[in-house]
Design a protein around this motif. Structure first.
Motif, PDB file in Angstrom:
ATOM      1  N   SER A  12       0.837  -1.190   0.015  1.00 59.88           N
ATOM      2  CA  SER A  12      -0.111   0.162  -0.124  1.00 59.88           C
ATOM      3  C   SER A  12       0.857   1.151  -0.095  1.00 59.88           C
ATOM      4  O   SER A  12       0.335   2.256  -0.161  1.00 59.88           O
ATOM      5  CB  SER A  12      -0.966   0.248   1.103  1.00 59.88           C
ATOM      6  N   SER A  13       2.094   1.060   0.138  1.00 62.31           N
ATOM      7  CA  SER A  13       3.029   2.483   0.264  1.00 62.31           C
ATOM      8  C   SER A  13       4.411   2.004   0.108  1.00 62.31           C
ATOM      9  O   SER A  13       4.634   0.784   0.173  1.00 62.31           O
ATOM     10  CB  SER A  13       2.777   3.195   1.505  1.00 62.31           C
ATOM     11  N   GLY A  14       5.265   3.023  -0.128  1.00 66.00           N
ATOM     12  CA  GLY A  14       6.781   3.030  -0.002  1.00 66.00           C
ATOM     13  C   GLY A  14       7.129   2.094  -0.931  1.00 66.00           C
ATOM     14  O   GLY A  14       6.928   1.876  -2.310  1.00 66.00           O
ATOM     15  N   ILE A  15       8.017   1.006  -0.554  1.00 64.81           N
ATOM     16  CA  ILE A  15       8.688   0.078  -1.475  1.00 64.81           C
ATOM     17  C   ILE A  15       7.690  -0.804  -1.944  1.00 64.81           C
ATOM     18  O   ILE A  15       7.916  -1.181  -3.256  1.00 64.81           O
ATOM     19  CB  ILE A  15       9.714  -0.807  -0.513  1.00 64.81           C
ATOM     20  N   ALA A 132       7.365 -28.258  -7.398  1.00 63.74           N
ATOM     21  CA  ALA A 132       6.808 -28.976  -8.041  1.00 63.74           C
ATOM     22  C   ALA A 132       6.776 -28.505  -9.679  1.00 63.74           C
ATOM     23  O   ALA A 132       6.993 -29.438 -10.663  1.00 63.74           O
ATOM     24  CB  ALA A 132       5.136 -29.263  -7.802  1.00 63.74           C
ATOM     25  N   ARG A 133       6.805 -27.267  -9.872  1.00 65.77           N
ATOM     26  CA  ARG A 133       6.972 -26.477 -11.272  1.00 65.77           C
ATOM     27  C   ARG A 133       8.420 -26.434 -11.651  1.00 65.77           C
ATOM     28  O   ARG A 133       8.728 -26.460 -12.686  1.00 65.77           O
ATOM     29  CB  ARG A 133       6.357 -25.291 -11.312  1.00 65.77           C
ATOM     30  N   GLY A 134       9.278 -26.373 -10.615  1.00 67.26           N
ATOM     31  CA  GLY A 134      11.008 -26.343 -11.001  1.00 67.26           C
ATOM     32  C   GLY A 134      11.252 -24.942 -11.113  1.00 67.26           C
ATOM     33  O   GLY A 134      12.288 -24.775 -11.751  1.00 67.26           O
ATOM     34  N   SER A 135      10.379 -23.902 -10.696  1.00 65.85           N
ATOM     35  CA  SER A 135      10.917 -22.409 -11.088  1.00 65.85           C
ATOM     36  C   SER A 135      10.148 -21.719 -10.151  1.00 65.85           C
ATOM     37  O   SER A 135       9.005 -21.977  -9.518  1.00 65.85           O
ATOM     38  CB  SER A 135      10.671 -22.063 -12.410  1.00 65.85           C
ATOM     39  N   GLY A 136      10.813 -20.416  -9.753  1.00 62.21           N
ATOM     40  CA  GLY A 136      10.103 -19.251  -9.158  1.00 62.21           C
ATOM     41  C   GLY A 136      10.939 -18.727  -8.398  1.00 62.21           C
ATOM     42  O   GLY A 136      11.969 -19.152  -8.173  1.00 62.21           O
ATOM     43  N   ALA A 137      10.639 -17.729  -7.622  1.00 68.31           N
ATOM     44  CA  ALA A 137      11.397 -16.725  -6.700  1.00 68.31           C
ATOM     45  C   ALA A 137      10.587 -16.394  -5.541  1.00 68.31           C
ATOM     46  O   ALA A 137       9.514 -15.806  -5.751  1.00 68.31           O
ATOM     47  CB  ALA A 137      12.015 -15.522  -7.452  1.00 68.31           C
ATOM     48  N   LEU A 138      11.183 -16.799  -4.411  1.00 64.21           N
ATOM     49  CA  LEU A 138      10.747 -16.518  -3.017  1.00 64.21           C
ATOM     50  C   LEU A 138      11.624 -15.238  -2.619  1.00 64.21           C
ATOM     51  O   LEU A 138      13.004 -15.404  -2.586  1.00 64.21           O
ATOM     52  CB  LEU A 138      10.819 -17.596  -2.277  1.00 64.21           C
ATOM     53  N   VAL A 139      11.253 -14.248  -2.385  1.00 67.92           N
ATOM     54  CA  VAL A 139      11.903 -12.960  -2.094  1.00 67.92           C
ATOM     55  C   VAL A 139      11.591 -12.433  -0.627  1.00 67.92           C
ATOM     56  O   VAL A 139      10.199 -12.164  -0.442  1.00 67.92           O
ATOM     57  CB  VAL A 139      11.749 -11.993  -3.040  1.00 67.92           C
ATOM     58  N   GLY A 140      12.367 -12.094   0.119  1.00 64.29           N
ATOM     59  CA  GLY A 140      12.228 -11.495   1.367  1.00 64.29           C
ATOM     60  C   GLY A 140      12.931 -10.025   1.495  1.00 64.29           C
ATOM     61  O   GLY A 140      14.205  -9.778   0.938  1.00 64.29           O
ATOM     62  N   ILE A 141      12.429  -8.994   1.915  1.00 66.19           N
ATOM     63  CA  ILE A 141      12.756  -7.742   2.055  1.00 66.19           C
ATOM     64  C   ILE A 141      13.431  -7.465   3.587  1.00 66.19           C
ATOM     65  O   ILE A 141      12.809  -7.452   4.432  1.00 66.19           O
ATOM     66  CB  ILE A 141      11.851  -6.738   2.146  1.00 66.19           C
ATOM     67  N   ALA A 142      14.768  -7.578   3.531  1.00 66.07           N
ATOM     68  CA  ALA A 142      15.574  -7.715   4.819  1.00 66.07           C
ATOM     69  C   ALA A 142      15.978  -6.144   5.160  1.00 66.07           C
ATOM     70  O   ALA A 142      15.149  -5.258   4.732  1.00 66.07           O
ATOM     71  CB  ALA A 142      16.566  -8.518   4.841  1.00 66.07           C
ATOM     72  N   SER A 143      17.171  -5.840   5.344  1.00 67.87           N
ATOM     73  CA  SER A 143      17.609  -4.423   5.779  1.00 67.87           C
ATOM     74  C   SER A 143      19.039  -4.619   6.206  1.00 67.87           C
ATOM     75  O   SER A 143      19.685  -5.461   6.864  1.00 67.87           O
ATOM     76  CB  SER A 143      16.746  -3.784   6.973  1.00 67.87           C
ATOM     77  N   PRO A 186      17.431  -3.424   1.672  1.00 68.30           N
ATOM     78  CA  PRO A 186      17.566  -2.051   1.307  1.00 68.30           C
ATOM     79  C   PRO A 186      18.639  -1.097   2.404  1.00 68.30           C
ATOM     80  O   PRO A 186      18.706  -1.394   3.547  1.00 68.30           O
ATOM     81  CB  PRO A 186      16.119  -1.542   1.538  1.00 68.30           C
ATOM     82  N   GLY A 187      19.088  -0.153   1.824  1.00 66.94           N
ATOM     83  CA  GLY A 187      19.680   0.687   2.770  1.00 66.94           C
ATOM     84  C   GLY A 187      18.478   1.694   3.063  1.00 66.94           C
ATOM     85  O   GLY A 187      17.388   1.225   3.366  1.00 66.94           O
ATOM     86  N   TYR A 188      18.681   2.835   3.418  1.00 68.70           N
ATOM     87  CA  TYR A 188      17.714   3.962   3.445  1.00 68.70           C
ATOM     88  C   TYR A 188      16.881   4.292   2.294  1.00 68.70           C
ATOM     89  O   TYR A 188      17.524   4.731   1.180  1.00 68.70           O
ATOM     90  CB  TYR A 188      18.261   5.233   4.019  1.00 68.70           C
ATOM     91  N   VAL A 189      15.521   4.018   2.231  1.00 70.49           N
ATOM     92  CA  VAL A 189      14.654   4.562   1.131  1.00 70.49           C
ATOM     93  C   VAL A 189      13.570   5.353   1.660  1.00 70.49           C
ATOM     94  O   VAL A 189      13.126   5.319   2.732  1.00 70.49           O
ATOM     95  CB  VAL A 189      13.944   3.113   0.679  1.00 70.49           C
ATOM     96  N   ALA A 190      13.360   6.419   0.967  1.00 73.10           N
ATOM     97  CA  ALA A 190      12.538   7.692   1.194  1.00 73.10           C
ATOM     98  C   ALA A 190      11.057   6.877   1.144  1.00 73.10           C
ATOM     99  O   ALA A 190      10.307   6.915   0.419  1.00 73.10           O
ATOM    100  CB  ALA A 190      12.733   8.706   0.303  1.00 73.10           C
ATOM    101  N   THR A 191      10.721   6.282   2.409  1.00 73.89           N
ATOM    102  CA  THR A 191       9.479   5.923   2.495  1.00 73.89           C
ATOM    103  C   THR A 191       8.674   6.617   3.770  1.00 73.89           C
ATOM    104  O   THR A 191       9.384   7.317   4.712  1.00 73.89           O
ATOM    105  CB  THR A 191       9.208   4.312   2.663  1.00 73.89           C
ATOM    106  N   PHE A 203      22.985   7.834   1.426  1.00 73.58           N
ATOM    107  CA  PHE A 203      22.470   7.226   0.414  1.00 73.58           C
ATOM    108  C   PHE A 203      21.197   6.942   0.034  1.00 73.58           C
ATOM    109  O   PHE A 203      20.570   5.923  -0.540  1.00 73.58           O
ATOM    110  CB  PHE A 203      23.303   5.715   0.081  1.00 73.58           C
ATOM    111  N   LEU A 204      20.268   7.789   0.668  1.00 75.12           N
ATOM    112  CA  LEU A 204      18.847   7.888   0.618  1.00 75.12           C
ATOM    113  C   LEU A 204      18.395   7.893  -0.779  1.00 75.12           C
ATOM    114  O   LEU A 204      18.896   8.619  -1.602  1.00 75.12           O
ATOM    115  CB  LEU A 204      18.471   8.988   1.542  1.00 75.12           C
ATOM    116  N   MET A 205      17.633   6.754  -1.336  1.00 77.69           N
ATOM    117  CA  MET A 205      17.160   6.769  -2.559  1.00 77.69           C
ATOM    118  C   MET A 205      15.586   6.751  -2.503  1.00 77.69           C
ATOM    119  O   MET A 205      15.031   6.281  -1.612  1.00 77.69           O
ATOM    120  CB  MET A 205      17.927   5.512  -3.205  1.00 77.69           C
ATOM    121  N   PRO A 206      15.072   7.086  -3.827  1.00 75.04           N
ATOM    122  CA  PRO A 206      13.512   6.983  -3.644  1.00 75.04           C
ATOM    123  C   PRO A 206      13.178   5.806  -4.109  1.00 75.04           C
ATOM    124  O   PRO A 206      13.895   4.663  -4.554  1.00 75.04           O
ATOM    125  CB  PRO A 206      13.169   8.051  -5.215  1.00 75.04           C
ATOM    126  N   PRO A 207      11.709   5.372  -3.810  1.00 71.34           N
ATOM    127  CA  PRO A 207      11.114   3.806  -3.970  1.00 71.34           C
ATOM    128  C   PRO A 207      11.400   3.474  -5.485  1.00 71.34           C
ATOM    129  O   PRO A 207      11.660   2.063  -5.394  1.00 71.34           O
ATOM    130  CB  PRO A 207       9.963   3.985  -3.467  1.00 71.34           C
TER     131      PRO A 207
END
Length: 264
Positions: A12-15, A132-143, A186-191, A203-207
């Motif tokens: 709903s917002s930010g990243i 089962a499909r043999g493909s895909g990406a599971l992604v986590g937003i850490a920091s 992510p480092g610092y993101v303007a959210t 190194f603040l960056m836009p989303p």
């Protein structure tokens, strides 16, 4: 209904909103999860899509701590649209804690639940279908905050460090399955999460800029990447600095503000 699918929490917002827009621009189908239905609709409109277009968009107004709801929605998605190509556990919160205050222990536990437990619950229903499909990406937003402990961040740093290690375990488990596990740090993101910070944010960056680099990393199946790269260099230095040097340096870092107490 043949376009690839991305599922994204905290959309709903930010990243999260920036990632949704980036995938929409690619023509992907969007499954967006956040608590605020009206904000999800606004994000979709800003991405140039119609929130009522059931062939391109699924909007789920839910709290990621409602694990049963996440599981139910995942199974419904698998039955109707099929298994997403990309699942991104992005939802997260950040509050400073002062453990000398008794109430802050509950705040710390809540941060861990949202940033770690709910992230794993987001990814879990799609592990077996992707295998089962043999493909895909599971992604986590850490920091980068998961690299070392910072003042006032006893919970946030711990939650992100825990997520990094859990994703690493999952990545090793799925290494030969064709499923990629990607940790974005992510480092610092303007959210909205960072706008109240009372300390310097290098190194603040836009989303939107973060989202473009994130998509490239996901496409490449990167195991772990810090965005932007200068923050990655800084985080590696912080990781290797001896405690005798790190502690006084970190002690001069501004504290994250405590969560405002709930009114009686």
């Amino acid at each position: 209904m043949t376009a690839p699918i991305v599922l994204l929490t905290g959309a709903s917002s930010g990243i999260g909103a920036a990632l949704a827009a980036a995938y929409a621009a690619r023509g992907w189908r969007l499954v967006l999860i956040a608590r605020r239905a009206e904000r999800l609709e606004q994000v979709v409109r800003e991405a140039g899509l119609d929130p009522a277009d059931a062939s391109r968009v699924r909007l789920i107004a839910a709290d990621v701590l409602d694990i049963d709801r996440l599981r139910t929605e995942a199974h419904a998605l698998l039955r109707t649209w099929g298994c997403p190509q990309v699942v991104i556990a992005n939802a997260g919160i950040s509050h400073g804690v002062d453990l000398s205050h008794p109430d802050d222990l509950d705040v710390a536990a809540h941060i861990m639940d949202v940033n770690w437990k709910a992230a794993l619950a987001t990814l879990a229903p799609f592990i077996a279908p992707m295998q089962a499909r043999g493909s895909g990406a599971l992604v986590g937003i850490a920091s980068v905050a998961g690299v070392r402990g910072l003042p006032g961040h006893a919970a946030y740093c711990a939650s992100k460090a825990a997520l990094v290690r859990s994703l690493e375990s999952l990545r090793v488990e799925l290494r030969s399955s064709g499923v990629k596990v990607v940790t974005l740090s992510p480092g610092y993101v303007a959210t909205p999460m960072t706008e109240g910070n009372r300390f310097r944010m290098p190194f603040l960056m836009p989303p939107a800029a973060f989202a473009q680099r994130a998509l490239s990393a996901i496409d490449a199946g990167r195991a772990y990447i810090t965005i932007p790269w200068p923050m990655g260099v800084l985080s590696k230095l912080l990781h290797s600095v001896p405690r005798a040097l790190f502690d006084p340096f970190a002690g001069r870092h501004g504290r994250k503000a405590r969560k405002a107490p709930s009114p009686p």
